[in-house]
Each structure stands twice: as C-alpha cells, then as structure tokens.
Design a protein around this motif. Structure first.
Motif: not given
Length: 204
Positions: A27-29, A39-44, A68-75
């Motif tokens: 995800s992106f914010s 910004l499309d938070g799902a596609t970036g 901010t780019a995020t995954n399960t490991a962090g951002s």
C-alpha cells in the motif's frame, strides 16, 4: 522527481518504479499533495491534471510531498517534487468570418468586434484593420476593437481585422474576416437650388 507537466495536461506517475523491488509494497500513502494530484493507495499511481487558470496559480515548482510505501515488514518514506509549466493560451477570434450588424446609409455606424474574441489570459489586445474593400470611411478602435464610421452608399462590406498582443515577451497575432451590409435608406427629395430660377419667357 515527478517530472514536468503543463497546466491543463494530465500527469500520471507509477511510484513502484522508484522502489528497489516494485512488487514489495502492499500500500501507499502520501502527505502534502497539491490539490490537483491524487494517489491510488493500492497501486501506487499518482495522477491528476494541474488546472489552467488565467493567473496561472498552479504553475511553478511544487514540493514537500512525503510518500510512504508499506508492507507487512514495515514502511519507508520518500520525498517527492515536480514542476508545472505555464501554458499560454493567446487570444484568438472565435470564428472566421464574423458577421456584424447591418449598417444604414448616411447613418453613424459602430460594431463591437471584441465580443468575438476568446481571451483566456485577459491580455491587452491591439486591433488593426488589415484590409477593406472598400470603404475608406471605416475605422477601428485600436484598443476597443469597435469598427465605426458613416457609410455613404448601400452595399456589402468585407474586410480583415487583426488582433495582436504580447505575453511574457512573446508576440501573438490572429486575424479574421468580417462582413456586414449597408442598407439603403430613402431620402426626402432635395432641390438643386433655392430659390429656383425659372427660364425667361417672351410674350408675342
């Protein structure tokens, strides 16, 4: 860097291209985006169109964006910036030819041609009568664009009117043909002389 776009032109940026692994983010914010950018938070994907306005309020550099780019490991955060270039839309005639109101023989005539001009920039315009076939009585207000004069005989009038302006040191011109009719007006009879001298007669 989000690159350069012009006022009124769409911008589309895939933020995944800036990641070491484009598929790593889930995800992106974003914070600090200009009002026209989303910004499309799902596609970036960032997308939007900076509006064209008369005062070019959206032209120029923009910055202060935090993505901010995020995954399960962090951002992870990154800053972004870009530039919107000014788009000049010079004045032009709305149509070619333009048909003006009829004139009447021996009566003062005026017609506003400026109403036929599209001028998004609100630029100061100068008008010039380029050609006329005939009459020599016809004039144009250099700043108003009003054609005026007093026609002396009926007929059809056709001429070419030019507009010119300077915006940011660049000269722009455009021209159009204009047409109108001069309507015949019945005049009361006029004596060639007053008093009238009648011929002499002889009496036989």
């Amino acid at each position: 860097d989000l690159g350069v776009t012009k006022e009124g032109d769409p911008l589309s940026v895939d933020l995944t291209q800036f990641l070491t692994d484009p598929k790593s983010a889930k995800s992106f914010s974003a914070k600090g985006l200009p009002s026209w950018l989303s910004l499309d938070g799902a596609t970036g994907k960032l997308s939007g169109t900076p509006p064209y306005t008369q005062n070019h309020q959206f032209a120029g550099p923009y910055s202060g964006i935090i993505i901010t780019a995020t995954n399960t490991a962090g951002s992870s955060n990154a800053t972004a910036r870009g530039t919107v270039l000014k788009k000049i839309v010079p004045p032009k005639w709305a149509a070619n030819p333009i048909v003006l109101a009829d004139a009447f023989e021996d009566s003062s005539y005026s017609a506003d041609t400026a109403q036929h001009v599209v001028n998004p920039e609100g630029a100061t315009i100068r008008y010039t009568l380029v050609s006329q076939t005939p009459p020599p009585w016809l004039n144009v207000g250099a700043s108003s664009g009003t054609v005026f004069g007093t026609p002396k005989q009926p007929g059809n009038v056709e001429g070419v009117l030019s507009l010119s302006t300077t915006i940011d040191g660049v000269n722009y011109t455009d021209s159009t043909t204009f047409k109108f009719k001069i309507i015949h007006v019945n005049h009361p009879p006029k004596w060639l002389a007053n008093p009238i001298r009648l011929p002499k007669t002889t009496h036989g």
